[in-house]
Design a protein around this motif. Structure first.
Motif, short mmCIF file in Angstrom:
data_model
loop_
_atom_site.label_atom_id
_atom_site.label_comp_id
_atom_site.label_asym_id
_atom_site.label_seq_id
_atom_site.Cartn_x
_atom_site.Cartn_y
_atom_site.Cartn_z
N ARG A 53 0.80 -1.28 0.01
CA ARG A 53 -0.42 -0.04 0.12
C ARG A 53 1.28 1.16 -0.22
O ARG A 53 1.39 2.54 1.09
CB ARG A 53 -0.95 0.38 1.37
CG ARG A 53 -2.18 -1.01 1.23
CD ARG A 53 -3.15 -0.78 -0.11
NE ARG A 53 -3.87 0.30 0.01
CZ ARG A 53 -4.67 0.01 0.51
NH1 ARG A 53 -5.61 -0.91 0.90
NH2 ARG A 53 -5.55 1.55 0.40
N HIS A 69 -0.50 4.27 1.34
CA HIS A 69 -0.53 4.12 3.69
C HIS A 69 0.73 4.68 3.66
O HIS A 69 0.96 5.61 4.31
CB HIS A 69 -0.90 2.91 3.40
CG HIS A 69 -2.65 2.83 4.50
ND1 HIS A 69 -2.80 1.46 4.61
CD2 HIS A 69 -3.88 3.20 3.33
CE1 HIS A 69 -3.95 2.15 3.91
NE2 HIS A 69 -4.76 2.91 3.82
N GLU A 91 0.96 8.24 3.31
CA GLU A 91 0.07 9.02 4.41
C GLU A 91 1.14 8.64 6.17
O GLU A 91 0.83 10.26 6.16
CB GLU A 91 -1.50 8.44 4.26
CG GLU A 91 -2.26 8.69 3.69
CD GLU A 91 -3.25 8.46 4.14
OE1 GLU A 91 -4.17 9.33 4.95
OE2 GLU A 91 -2.96 7.26 4.35
N GLU A 104 -5.22 0.27 13.94
CA GLU A 104 -5.55 -0.27 12.58
C GLU A 104 -5.44 -1.35 12.51
O GLU A 104 -5.80 -2.79 12.53
CB GLU A 104 -6.04 0.73 12.44
CG GLU A 104 -6.51 -0.10 10.68
CD GLU A 104 -7.98 0.32 10.79
OE1 GLU A 104 -8.12 -0.11 11.94
OE2 GLU A 104 -8.91 -0.35 10.00
N HIS A 160 -16.95 -1.10 7.62
CA HIS A 160 -16.16 -2.12 6.18
C HIS A 160 -15.17 -2.30 6.90
O HIS A 160 -14.03 -1.95 6.69
CB HIS A 160 -15.91 -1.20 5.10
CG HIS A 160 -16.74 -0.55 4.75
ND1 HIS A 160 -18.11 -0.21 4.15
CD2 HIS A 160 -17.58 1.39 5.02
CE1 HIS A 160 -18.13 -0.07 3.44
NE2 HIS A 160 -18.37 1.77 4.30
N GLU A 211 -11.52 -3.26 4.74
CA GLU A 211 -10.76 -2.07 5.06
C GLU A 211 -9.46 -1.97 6.19
O GLU A 211 -10.43 -1.69 6.98
CB GLU A 211 -11.75 -1.18 4.46
CG GLU A 211 -11.99 -1.51 3.24
CD GLU A 211 -12.96 0.26 2.50
OE1 GLU A 211 -13.33 1.08 2.95
OE2 GLU A 211 -14.10 0.30 1.74
N ASP A 262 -8.39 1.55 7.10
CA ASP A 262 -8.55 2.35 6.82
C ASP A 262 -7.77 3.55 7.87
O ASP A 262 -7.73 3.12 9.59
CB ASP A 262 -10.13 2.57 7.59
CG ASP A 262 -9.99 4.23 7.78
OD1 ASP A 262 -9.05 5.19 7.78
OD2 ASP A 262 -11.06 4.77 8.23
N HIS A 320 -7.20 6.42 9.02
CA HIS A 320 -8.12 6.96 10.39
C HIS A 320 -9.15 6.90 10.58
O HIS A 320 -9.90 7.70 11.49
CB HIS A 320 -8.67 7.68 9.05
CG HIS A 320 -7.34 8.76 8.10
ND1 HIS A 320 -6.47 9.89 9.00
CD2 HIS A 320 -6.76 8.39 7.50
CE1 HIS A 320 -5.55 10.66 7.77
NE2 HIS A 320 -5.74 9.40 6.93
N ARG A 321 -9.13 5.22 11.23
CA ARG A 321 -10.72 4.64 11.36
C ARG A 321 -11.52 5.51 13.06
O ARG A 321 -9.87 5.63 13.69
CB ARG A 321 -10.22 3.26 11.37
CG ARG A 321 -11.49 2.43 12.26
CD ARG A 321 -11.37 1.19 12.22
NE ARG A 321 -10.83 0.43 11.07
CZ ARG A 321 -12.82 -0.13 10.04
NH1 ARG A 321 -13.67 0.00 10.29
NH2 ARG A 321 -12.13 -0.58 8.92
N ASN A 327 -12.88 2.48 17.01
CA ASN A 327 -11.98 1.01 16.76
C ASN A 327 -11.41 0.55 18.17
O ASN A 327 -10.68 0.58 18.59
CB ASN A 327 -10.75 2.00 15.73
CG ASN A 327 -9.71 -0.64 15.98
OD1 ASN A 327 -9.66 -1.02 16.13
ND2 ASN A 327 -9.18 0.37 15.59
#
Ligand code: HEM
Ligand code: SF4
Lengths: 419, 69
Positions: free
Chosen positions: A278, A281, A284, A298, A345, A348, A350, A352-353, A356
């Protein structure tokens, strides 16, 4: 102890009533299997390895973990945690027998129920608090960089063998005051016990005995020569005004090794594996360093490594599923962390979840006592890797090998990068 | 005017540290990792309320709750 492993060719046709956590397909890609079980059946079952049950929904894991009367921790592996007193060795001396008896305390606190659990756990909370583990952050960073130094010119590395696997044993060695050069040896024992040993009782016993003997010797050394380390700390602590019994210290050190090594390297490995695929990711995380804490949570959710077991202490029924005393329940925390009832989801990743409440570290009184250390190691190892190797990918995605069963993570993982 | 307050149920808290990591200004943890709200837990503004809600959403033990007085 019964370990009736069916022959390998006895493939799984019905995951709800005949699951096999050691099946190749389960280890490689358990997610669709969990999804199927989770939707159709709150409590899967199997006759393999003497029989067990397996919840996969978040609420069920939560409820069962909290019900410590019915679901005891005296046995947390699909097969018993402690080597049986050794009968194979030639007539143990009385002294030896006494020693074996004495040391038959299990691995507190993970194999303890209250009341022992309460004080056994309390002993560990302070040395594993956020502030205590922060003391090891700098040396963990240095360690990560040394590991990267060794491979960076090659343009290729094994993200599991050369990196992830090397970090937790050295950090825990440092905490216990054990020479880091010995890390490789006990890494092998831990794998023999927790990974390869789950389907090979002989290897498991042998590995457990090696770790125990090693720890007994270390405790003896510390008694003579106390230092600024966790073993000395435990020997110095008091329970009800009395020093902590020595066999208890040995059992706990055994646990720290077993629980702290395979688990954390699996998480670090999965993180490196995920990020290899990724680039978005990676970008980011590099551009937005504050994201790291959320990202670690995450990644822990999406690739939770640990499935512990419970021992059914009395005949019971859960959601219509009868379980008799002596059955095992496999606490599938990883499957719970992908339950769509709780996580949007769930498939996925994420970074930024926002919602959690994952239970990768378990839930209830056995919540991982090492979680602050594990988080620190994950954060530091991801940060340092991305600093030095921001651009990399899997050499051959299909060639990655995974360990599974009760601890899941990549074991060989070639990655390539511009050198 | 009502005030919202954040609380931690100490019977349920197992020291996962999620709340503290997320909102260190709002919670404190003792030596053993158990959390309590800082001060009386009063949530001064919407920003604080949102942050408290995030802590509620991320506590695996369901130990955090918000009241309105
Ligand atoms: C990412 C890495 C890790 C994961 C996912 C993990 C996961 C877990 C889980 C799920 C439990 C609960 C078991 C149960 O309910 O039966 C647990 C317990 C425990 N873990 Fe970890 N663990 C990790 C790293 C560590 C480390 C680094 C240490 C210490 C060196 C550690 C020490 C312990 C101890 C002592 C317990 C027993 C706590 C108790 O029974 O009160 N773990 N861990
Ligand atoms: S997140 Fe929940 S369990 Fe963890 S410290 Fe905060 S209140 Fe306690």
């Amino acid at each position: 102890m019964t370990m009736e492993t069916k022959p390998a060719e006895a493939g799984v046709k019905d995951w709800k009533h005949d699951y096999d956590i050691f099946a190749r397909e389960y280890i490689k890609d358990p997610f669709p299997i969990w999804d199927e079980i989770r939707e159709e059946c709150p409590m899967a079952s199997t006759e393999r390895w003497g029989g067990s049950f397996m919840p996969t929904r978040y609420e069920d894991l939560f409820d069962i973990a909290k019900n410590i009367q019915t679901y005891s921790s005296r046995d947390v592996l699909v097969s018993s945690v402690m080597p049986a007193p050794d009968q194979e060795r030639e007539t143990p001396t009385e002294e030896e027998q006494e020693l074996i008896q004495q040391y038959n305390v299990g691995a507190p606190p993970i194999t303890s129920d209250p009341p022992v659990h309460t004080w056994a756990r309390k002993l560990l909370l302070k040395p594993f608090s956020v502030t205590s583990v922060a003391k090891y952050e700098q040396e963990t960073r240095e360690l990560c960089n040394e590991l990267i130094d060794a491979v960076i010119k090659n343009g290729r590395a094994d993200g599991a063998v050369d990196y992830a696997q090397q970090i937790p044993p050295r950090v825990i060695a440092s905490m216990l005051g054990i020479p880091k050069e010995e890390a490789a040896t006990f890494t092998e024992w831990v794998r023999g016990f927790l990974e390869l040993g789950l389907t090979n009782p002989e290897l498991r016993e042998q590995s457990a005995r090696s770790i125990f003997e090693y720890m007994i010797a270390q405790v003896a050394l510390r008694k003579e020569n106390p230092g600024d380390d966790l073993i000395s700390y435990l020997l110095n602590e008091k329970v009800d005004g009395e020093p902590v019994p020595e066999p208890h210290v040995v059992g706990t050190c055994f646990l720290l090794m077993v629980a702290g090594i395979d688990t954390t390297w699996s998480s670090i490995g999965s993180a490196i594996w995920h990020l290899a695929q990724r680039p978005d990711h990676r970008k980011e995380l590099i551009e937005n360093p504050e994201l790291i804490d959320n990202a670690v949570e995450e990644l822990l959710r999406a690739y939770s490594p640990v499935t512990m077991a419970r021992y059914v202490a009395e005949d019971t029924e859960y959601k219509g599923c009868p379980m008799s005393e002596g059955s095992k329940v496999l606490m599938n925390f990883p499957a719970a962390n992908r339950d769509p009832r709780v996580f949007e989801h769930p498939e996925e990743v994420d970074l930024h979840r926002e919602k959690n409440p994952h239970i990768a570290f378990g839930v209830g009184i056995h919540r991982c006592a090492g979680s602050n250390l594990a988080r620190m190691e994950m954060k530091v190892s991801i940060q340092e890797w991305l600093k030095r190797i921001p651009d990399y990918k899997l050499e051959a995605p299909e060639a990655v090998t995974w360990a599974g069963g009760q601890v899941r993570g990549p074991r060989t993982m070639g990655v390539v990068f511009p050198s | 005017m009502t005030t919202k307050k954040v609380h931690v149920d100490s019977e349920k808290c197992q020291g996962h540290n999620r709340c503290y990591a997320m909102a260190p200004g709002m919670f404190k943890v003792d030596d053993e990792g158990y959390a309590t709200p800082r001060g009386d837990g009063a949530l001064a503004d919407q920003k604080a309320i949102d942050l408290a809600q995030r802590a509620v959403d991320n506590c695996p033990e369901k130990a955090i709750f918000i009241t309105e007085e």
